[in-house]
Design a protein around this motif. Sequence first.
Motif, PDB file in Angstrom:
ATOM      1  N   ASP A 169       0.830  -1.212   0.000  1.00 46.88           N
ATOM      2  CA  ASP A 169       0.000   0.000   0.000  1.00 46.88           C
ATOM      3  C   ASP A 169       0.862   1.259   0.000  1.00 46.88           C
ATOM      4  OD1 ASP A 169      -2.300  -1.505   0.011  1.00 46.88           O
ATOM      5  OD2 ASP A 169      -2.577  -1.406   2.185  1.00 46.88           O
ATOM      6  N   GLN A 170       1.995   1.215   0.720  1.00 46.82           N
ATOM      7  CA  GLN A 170       2.913   2.356   0.731  1.00 46.82           C
ATOM      8  C   GLN A 170       3.421   2.651  -0.679  1.00 46.82           C
ATOM      9  OE1 GLN A 170       5.971   1.167   3.553  1.00 46.82           O
ATOM     10  NE2 GLN A 170       5.278   2.740   4.974  1.00 46.82           N
ATOM     11  N   ILE A 171       3.779   1.600  -1.395  1.00 49.63           N
ATOM     12  CA  ILE A 171       4.310   1.774  -2.755  1.00 49.63           C
ATOM     13  C   ILE A 171       3.241   2.342  -3.682  1.00 49.63           C
ATOM     14  CG2 ILE A 171       5.151   0.512  -4.782  1.00 49.63           C
ATOM     15  CD1 ILE A 171       6.757  -1.247  -2.901  1.00 49.63           C
ATOM     16  N   LYS A 172       2.022   1.851  -3.556  1.00 43.10           N
ATOM     17  CA  LYS A 172       0.926   2.377  -4.384  1.00 43.10           C
ATOM     18  C   LYS A 172       0.720   3.866  -4.122  1.00 43.10           C
ATOM     19  CE  LYS A 172      -1.603  -2.007  -4.641  1.00 43.10           C
ATOM     20  NZ  LYS A 172      -2.791  -2.761  -4.148  1.00 43.10           N
ATOM     21  N   ARG A 173       0.762   4.252  -2.837  1.00 43.99           N
ATOM     22  CA  ARG A 173       0.595   5.667  -2.493  1.00 43.99           C
ATOM     23  C   ARG A 173       1.740   6.508  -3.044  1.00 43.99           C
ATOM     24  NH1 ARG A 173      -0.943   3.821   2.659  1.00 43.99           N
ATOM     25  NH2 ARG A 173       1.069   4.472   3.515  1.00 43.99           N
ATOM     26  N   TYR A 174       2.944   5.931  -3.002  1.00 42.28           N
ATOM     27  CA  TYR A 174       4.109   6.637  -3.524  1.00 42.28           C
ATOM     28  C   TYR A 174       3.930   6.949  -5.006  1.00 42.28           C
ATOM     29  CZ  TYR A 174       8.705   7.303  -5.582  1.00 42.28           C
ATOM     30  OH  TYR A 174       9.751   7.791  -6.318  1.00 42.28           O
ATOM     31  N   TYR A 175       3.516   5.966  -5.787  1.00 30.60           N
ATOM     32  CA  TYR A 175       3.336   6.168  -7.226  1.00 30.60           C
ATOM     33  C   TYR A 175       2.211   7.164  -7.513  1.00 30.60           C
ATOM     34  CZ  TYR A 175       6.668   2.670  -8.793  1.00 30.60           C
ATOM     35  OH  TYR A 175       7.830   1.986  -9.068  1.00 30.60           O
ATOM     36  N   THR A 176       1.186   7.147  -6.669  1.00 34.72           N
ATOM     37  CA  THR A 176       0.087   8.105  -6.836  1.00 34.72           C
ATOM     38  C   THR A 176       0.558   9.524  -6.554  1.00 34.72           C
ATOM     39  OG1 THR A 176      -1.539   6.423  -6.189  1.00 34.72           O
ATOM     40  CG2 THR A 176      -2.229   8.725  -6.065  1.00 34.72           C
ATOM     41  N   GLU A 177       1.304   9.688  -5.448  1.00 36.50           N
ATOM     42  CA  GLU A 177       1.802  11.014  -5.081  1.00 36.50           C
ATOM     43  C   GLU A 177       2.746  11.575  -6.139  1.00 36.50           C
ATOM     44  OE1 GLU A 177       3.633  10.672  -1.281  1.00 36.50           O
ATOM     45  OE2 GLU A 177       1.794  10.043  -0.262  1.00 36.50           O
ATOM     46  N   LYS A 178       3.582  10.714  -6.697  1.00 38.43           N
ATOM     47  CA  LYS A 178       4.568  11.141  -7.694  1.00 38.43           C
ATOM     48  C   LYS A 178       3.976  11.191  -9.103  1.00 38.43           C
ATOM     49  CE  LYS A 178       8.066  11.532  -4.867  1.00 38.43           C
ATOM     50  NZ  LYS A 178       8.731  12.827  -4.638  1.00 38.43           N
ATOM     51  N   LYS A 179       2.701  10.778  -9.218  1.00 42.93           N
ATOM     52  CA  LYS A 179       1.999  10.773 -10.507  1.00 42.93           C
ATOM     53  C   LYS A 179       2.744   9.949 -11.557  1.00 42.93           C
ATOM     54  CE  LYS A 179      -0.182  15.242  -9.619  1.00 42.93           C
ATOM     55  NZ  LYS A 179      -0.390  16.646 -10.065  1.00 42.93           N
ATOM     56  N   ILE A 180       3.227   8.782 -11.107  1.00 45.42           N
ATOM     57  CA  ILE A 180       3.902   7.841 -12.011  1.00 45.42           C
ATOM     58  C   ILE A 180       2.870   6.826 -12.470  1.00 45.42           C
ATOM     59  CG2 ILE A 180       5.746   6.137 -12.241  1.00 45.42           C
ATOM     60  CD1 ILE A 180       7.196   7.591  -9.956  1.00 45.42           C
ATOM     61  N   SER A 181       2.623   6.764 -13.752  1.00 43.93           N
ATOM     62  CA  SER A 181       1.547   5.909 -14.268  1.00 43.93           C
ATOM     63  C   SER A 181       1.952   4.442 -14.359  1.00 43.93           C
ATOM     64  CB  SER A 181       1.104   6.397 -15.655  1.00 43.93           C
ATOM     65  OG  SER A 181       2.191   6.416 -16.556  1.00 43.93           O
ATOM     66  N   ARG A 182       3.250   4.177 -14.549  1.00 42.08           N
ATOM     67  CA  ARG A 182       3.694   2.794 -14.737  1.00 42.08           C
ATOM     68  C   ARG A 182       4.015   2.155 -13.384  1.00 42.08           C
ATOM     69  NH1 ARG A 182       8.092  -0.231 -14.912  1.00 42.08           N
ATOM     70  NH2 ARG A 182       9.382   1.538 -14.286  1.00 42.08           N
ATOM     71  N   LEU A 183       3.125   1.335 -12.890  1.00 34.29           N
ATOM     72  CA  LEU A 183       3.328   0.635 -11.624  1.00 34.29           C
ATOM     73  C   LEU A 183       4.100  -0.662 -11.860  1.00 34.29           C
ATOM     74  CD1 LEU A 183      -0.186   0.991  -9.986  1.00 34.29           C
ATOM     75  CD2 LEU A 183       1.934   1.835  -9.012  1.00 34.29           C
ATOM     76  N   PRO A 184       5.014  -1.015 -10.959  1.00 33.64           N
ATOM     77  CA  PRO A 184       5.678  -2.313 -11.100  1.00 33.64           C
ATOM     78  C   PRO A 184       4.730  -3.428 -10.681  1.00 33.64           C
ATOM     79  CG  PRO A 184       6.347  -1.291  -9.051  1.00 33.64           C
ATOM     80  CD  PRO A 184       5.472  -0.293  -9.763  1.00 33.64           C
ATOM     81  N   LYS A 185       5.016  -4.638 -11.106  1.00 30.57           N
ATOM     82  CA  LYS A 185       4.275  -5.789 -10.603  1.00 30.57           C
ATOM     83  C   LYS A 185       4.744  -6.025  -9.172  1.00 30.57           C
ATOM     84  CE  LYS A 185       3.659  -8.053 -15.087  1.00 30.57           C
ATOM     85  NZ  LYS A 185       3.967  -9.258 -15.917  1.00 30.57           N
ATOM     86  N   THR A 186       3.808  -5.938  -8.239  1.00 28.82           N
ATOM     87  CA  THR A 186       4.152  -6.056  -6.818  1.00 28.82           C
ATOM     88  C   THR A 186       3.606  -7.357  -6.255  1.00 28.82           C
ATOM     89  OG1 THR A 186       4.082  -3.646  -6.604  1.00 28.82           O
ATOM     90  CG2 THR A 186       4.024  -4.919  -4.570  1.00 28.82           C
ATOM     91  N   TYR A 187       4.476  -8.118  -5.620  1.00 33.20           N
ATOM     92  CA  TYR A 187       4.110  -9.416  -5.057  1.00 33.20           C
ATOM     93  C   TYR A 187       4.323  -9.381  -3.544  1.00 33.20           C
ATOM     94  CZ  TYR A 187       4.918 -10.602  -9.965  1.00 33.20           C
ATOM     95  OH  TYR A 187       4.905 -10.621 -11.337  1.00 33.20           O
TER      96      TYR A 187
END
Length: 384
Positions: A169-187
């Motif tokens: 969830d932290q990583i998802k929030r980070y990408y949202t805050e930074k407005k990075i559209s390409r999310l890594p595959k997270t396991y």
Amino acid sequence: MNIVIIGPFPVSLDYICGGVESSVLGLSESIASAHHEVDVFDYPRIGGKDTVEHIGQLTVHRYNNQGKHNKEAVTREKDILRDILALHPDVVHLHGTGELSLALYKAIKDYGIKAMLTVHGLMREEKKKSLRRHPSLTHLYQYIYKTKAESKILSLADNVIVDTEYVADQIKRYYTEKKISRLPKTYVIPQGINREYFNISCSPSSKSLLSVGAISPRKGHLQTLQMFNLLRSRGTDATLRIIGSLADKKYLELLQKEVDKSPYKTDISIETNISQAELFKAYSTSGIFVLHSQEESQGIVFAEAMAAGMPVVATRVGGIPNVVTSGKCGFLCDFGDIQTMAEMVERLLTDKQLWESFSNSAKSSAIQYDWENITAQILKLYKQ
């Protein structure tokens, strides 16, 4: 498969310094036992030597950090990369988000080698909380420096393993805050624990409280001491044993002063840098595990305590609720709530039926942290 794992590897198997070292060791050994060729690249260490060691089924590459600070390990990037490329690995698995990990990850991707990244909690969260609770130029510098490389490697990452849903969830929030559209595959795959913990049986009659964690403010040992003093002032008989690697000398001095002021100081001990054998013995002679952490991504020590059948009393922060089910394997309280923590410990010390129920549940829940189960999931990712 020929697999390269990059991360902190113990200098001696008799002494494991922290959860990441434990994770790198456990994963490496478990993969090798599954009949794969494993080379481990330890992070360069100040005062170390350039060596190649054969430890069991592992080949361990070590390097000297020729600088005066840990951050200067990045100067050995070219040497490490040269040695990795010579192995022609099928997969390179990096642990950590520091400058050296960033440099190696970029280079490995440029060479077209499959790469996997394990994030052991976001530094931006850990350092932000440290800065808020302990404002100083040192903590400000650490926040800026540590998060810079982390931001870059997360923007490059294709495949990321995290140990709890909390970190995901932290990583998802980070990408949202930074407005990075390409999310890594997270396991989400937890870190495993040494099988020896499953062979330990803690002591149901023991009044000894055990707290294991690096000697640093992040682990909240000062609050644990305050909880213990309150517990004893309420008339509850107990002893407290704090064990951890020495990460902050000033914090250790602060803890020692608190112990010296305590009317129960003869029942408190603080031990640093003890051997694995001594640590196993500490678990077997204790009855309840306590830790008042400020922040944890997973907290391997909680899984270790549970494997030994020890009820856990801890804080409801970070990924701890993903590991310890409150009311089943132990109790969780808010950070800073010393009184509630003391009451929870008192309940377990005085209610043997409750202790036994929590102990059995803890032992059962810990099975998911067996390295054999975890390695099977990670090998599946490598093959994908």
